[in-house]
Design a protein around this motif. Structure first.
Motif, PDB file in Angstrom:
ATOM      1  N   GLU A  68      77.902 157.912  60.741  1.00 58.29           N
ATOM      2  CA  GLU A  68      78.944 158.491  59.887  1.00 58.29           C
ATOM      3  C   GLU A  68      78.935 157.827  58.495  1.00 58.29           C
ATOM      4  N   ARG A 110      80.040 152.421  63.170  1.00 56.47           N
ATOM      5  CA  ARG A 110      79.834 153.877  63.152  1.00 56.47           C
ATOM      6  C   ARG A 110      78.843 154.190  62.009  1.00 56.47           C
ATOM      7  N   LEU A 147      83.507 152.238  57.897  1.00 55.09           N
ATOM      8  CA  LEU A 147      82.816 152.810  59.059  1.00 55.09           C
ATOM      9  C   LEU A 147      81.673 151.906  59.511  1.00 55.09           C
TER      10      LEU A 147
END
Length: 786
Positions: A766, A763, A758
């Motif tokens: 997250e 990201r 991730l």
């Protein structure tokens, strides 16, 4: 030779116990190890073979050396163990285990040529077929199978002897030189038609000879019992054998059909191999019970199962660059590398342990117990021959039971053996059902604590262990251990075997501290009653060393394993299988301690020794070579590791086939080292192929399949394909959560992989959230209440 002659300042010949066409067999003492052995010497030459006949002498010596090489390469409970080989004062000698029992020819003679009981015939057939299946897989054809070369030991075990004219399948030219001398190759009553005609022979010739042996012990006469050798040979070649039931009407139809199939005139008409024969026998055993109504009860006792600690399959090496999983697999057991297809592969808890019921062939093998005595329990006493009397505890009341009919006890013994046969075929669920039913019937007839009832309970526990029901197995073994302690005493070998099995199952459940306590107690008892150097004591210390490693006590694990290896080398020899198993464990612990150079050196020595003893393609040799590859990779020598794994993949494919779990394990190593060399496209392709095959063979959630799927994700990440990598990492994490639980170390590692992916995709929120969840689970896992 004089009875007092000492060979090589070590083997003292005591009395001649056998004589044959090739040599003499002597009962002897190995004065270095203080044990009884059998020594086979090349028969002294008579005046008709004086020094002038150099060719005859040369061929005899060459044949004898051949016997030594062939026999020494075989490690199976159904084949005589060879300890040593050499030449002394011009006499070649072979040192073997001393077998206590009678060969089948002697049994028939003792029985005044009357046939043996049906249950004994079937049991002998099954044990010989199992041994032949093993030797044939090694490429060895016996070529002289006959009653005199098959021993029935006092404990009911059956062993094939005398590989003096065995041939290696690839060694045709050498065989031709031997047969060209005019020396008889085989015995007329048991020779196959192709052997008689001088045609090429293969493993199916041994099946024909086995058919002749079974015909004789089932009917009392050979299939062609004619006046002279030539008539016998013509009978084998041209005459159909008389159906067995014309000699003995009560023989089961399946037995007659099986023997007549073995006696087919052409190899193509016989069963394809000895493994197929084992399957036929097991299938027949699982049907109606085989009982000979005319047999004298107790004349030929049925052997019990292996009582005590079971032998385990060979190495289940750990995946490359990944930690061992402590959780036992609950999927269908897979075959062990290099062993019979019916031998399942257990998790790496059994790492480094060889297979076999004899102590010479495996780390956890236990001595076979007393044979089943159908008259046991008839007087309210347990009177099996050789078994110590049960311990009568103070104040314990003796339960008087009605005398069970001998026929019932014989039926239960036969059903017990049927359960063992199903287990040998890997049909563990069915074996468990049989043993459970026999245990209940034995308990009703003999009592809950009778040794035979507890033997059946022990087998129930073992089948539960083999089918992944470790909790149920633990309860069963604890029940057996408690019962044996009540009746036999806490220090009896059978009690300790059940306790040791309890420790093993605790280890499989990840309860290593409890397993350690049990192992330590068993070890203390074994040292007190057997001594520190007894094979069972060393076996227990070996297991204790492994368990110490699981507890993270690596220095103690290393020291203990090294001490066991040194003791075994001193007592058994540096290249004995048990010595090499423990040295394998020493090498593994060195790796865990980060001493990869030392581990590499030790693994290489083990691999070389196993190659010399077992052969280059033996499962134990290949397992050690696999570990050499791991060490090379850890030391940054991936180029060397890559070449090793290419060779290993070729060997595994040749021996096991392209889709065998061990072939796939070697291919996984190949892919890992391609990645280490930054050859990521090739590494990804290899990992994908292995993952697909593992999913097909082992199942989607099998630990090895998940390791391969993770390797696919690693390759995708290195190639910058992070979205695809994330999908693969998540599949692994979800499967491990489902199978192992969210807090398992492997599951947490997978979630960390997912979080890293991730991050690479930008990201970050997250990723941070996932990292926090993993950290929280680890904290709770490490807390006293977690």
């Amino acid at each position: 030779m004089a009875e007092t002659r000492l060979i090589q300042s070590r083997y003292r010949l005591l009395e001649q116990i056998g004589r044959g066409g090739m040599g003499e067999v002597w009962r002897a003492t190995d004065e270095a190890l203080g044990r009884s052995v059998a020594v086979k010497c090349l028969k002294p030459l008579g005046p008709q073979h004086a020094r002038g006949d150099d060719n005859f002498v040369k061929v005899l010596r060459e044949r004898f050396r051949r016997e030594a090489r062939v026999a020494a390469s075989l490690q199976h409970r159904g084949v005589t163990v060879v300890h040593d080989f050499g030449e002394s004062d011009g006499v070649l000698y072979l040192v073997m285990e001393l077998l206590e029992g009678q060969n089948l020819s002697q049994l028939l003679e003792q029985n005044k040529q009357a046939p043996l009981p049906v249950a004994d015939v079937v049991d002998i057939a099954e044990q010989v077929a199992d041994a032949l299946a093993y030797t044939h897989r090694q490429g060895i054809v016996h070529r002289d199978l006959k009653p005199a070369n098959i021993m029935r030991l006092t404990d009911g075990a059956v062993k094939i002897c005398d590989f003096g004219i065995a041939r290696l399948g690839a060694d045709i030219g050498f065989t031709s030189r031997l047969t060209g001398t005019g020396i008889a190759m085989g015995t007329p009553h048991y020779m196959s038609p192709e052997q008689i005609s001088g045609s090429e022979v293969d493993h199916r010739s041994d099946l024909y000879s086995l058919g002749c042996v079974l015909y004789e012990i089932a009917t009392g006469v050979p299939p062609f019992d004619l006046d002279d050798a030539w008539a016998v040979l013509v009978g084998h070649r041209d005459t159909p054998p008389v159906p067995l039931r014309e000699h003995r009407a009560e023989l089961p139809a399946f037995l007659e059909r099986m023997v007549l199939d073995l006696l087919a005139k052409t190899p193509e008409g016989r069963p394809g191999d000895a493994s197929e024969l084992c399957g036929r026998i097991a299938a027949a055993r699982s049907g109606p019970v085989l009982v000979d109504p005319h047999a004298h009860q107790g004349a030929h006792p049925h052997p019990h199962a292996h009582q005590g600690t079971h032998p385990y399959p060979n190495q289940a090496p750990h995946p490359i660059a990944h930690v061992h999983s402590a959780t036992p697999s609950r999927v269908r057991p897979q075959p062990a590398p290099g062993h019979a297809p019916h031998e399942p592969r257990l998790p790496d808890w059994t790492r480094g342990m060889t297979t076999g019921h004899k102590a010479a062939g495996g780390t956890l093998a236990a001595p076979r117990p007393t044979p089943y005595d159908p008259t046991a329990g008839l007087t309210g006493e347990w009177t099996s021959p050789g078994m110590p009397p049960p311990v009568q505890l103070p104040g314990a009341a003796r339960v008087e039971r009605p005398t069970p009919p001998p026929e019932l006890l014989s039926v239960l013994a036969s059903r017990h053996n049927a359960g063992l046969s199903l287990g040998r075929l890997g049909r563990w669920d069915e074996a468990g059902e049989v043993h459970r039913a026999v245990a209940e019937d034995r308990e009703r007839a003999l009592g809950a604590d009778h040794p035979d009832t507890l033997t059946s309970r022990y087998e129930v526990g073992f089948t539960l262990s083999r089918t992944g029901r470790a909790d149920d197995a633990l309860r069963e073994f604890a029940r057996v251990a408690d019962g044996r302690e009540r009746t036999l005493g806490p220090d009896h070998a059978d009690t300790l075997a059940a306790r040791q099995e309890t420790a093993y199952v605790l280890g499989r459940l990840g309860r290593y501290a409890e397993a350690h306590q049990v192992y330590a107690a068993v070890l203390a008892s074994r040292e007190r009653t057997m001594g520190p150097d007894h094979p069972d004591t060393l076996r227990c210390r070996h297991n204790l060393a492994f368990n110490l490693g699981r507890l993270g006590r690596l220095d103690e694990s290393y020291r203990t394993a090294q001490e066991v290896a040194d003791a075994r080398a001193r007592l058994l020899g540096a290249t004995h299988p048990d010595t090499l198993v423990t040295r394998y464990e020493v090498a593994f612990t060195l790796g865990q301690l980060g001493r990869w150079a030392d581990a590499l050196h030790t693994y290489r020595e083990v691999a070389a020794a196993r190659g010399a003893v077992f052969g280059a393609d033996h499962a134990d040799t290949l397992a050690a070579r696999y570990e050499v590859g791991i060490c090379l990779g850890r030391l940054g020598r991936s180029g060397e590791a890559l070449e090793l794994y290419r060779d290993l993949v070729a060997a595994r494919t040749r021996v096991n086939g392209p889709a065998h779990p061990e072939t796939l394990r070697a291919r996984h190593g190949l892919g890992v080292n391609l990645g280490r060399l930054a050859r990521w496209e090739e590494a990804l392709e290899e990992s994908r192929d292995v993952c697909v095959l593992r999913e097909r063979v082992l199942g989607a959630d099998h630990p090895d399949t998940l390791v391969s799927r993770r390797e696919v994700a690693v390759g995708l990440g290195w190639l910058g394909r992070w979205a695809d990598a994330l999908s693969a990492y998540r599949q692994v994490a979800e499967a491990r959560d489902r199978v192992l639980g969210q807090a398992h170390p492997d599951a947490l590692a997978s979630r960390n992989d997912e979080a890293h992916c991730l991050e690479q995709l930008g990201r970050h929120a997250e990723a941070v959230d996932l990292y926090r969840r993993v950290a929280d689970l680890r904290r709770r896992q490490g807390s006293p209440t977690g």
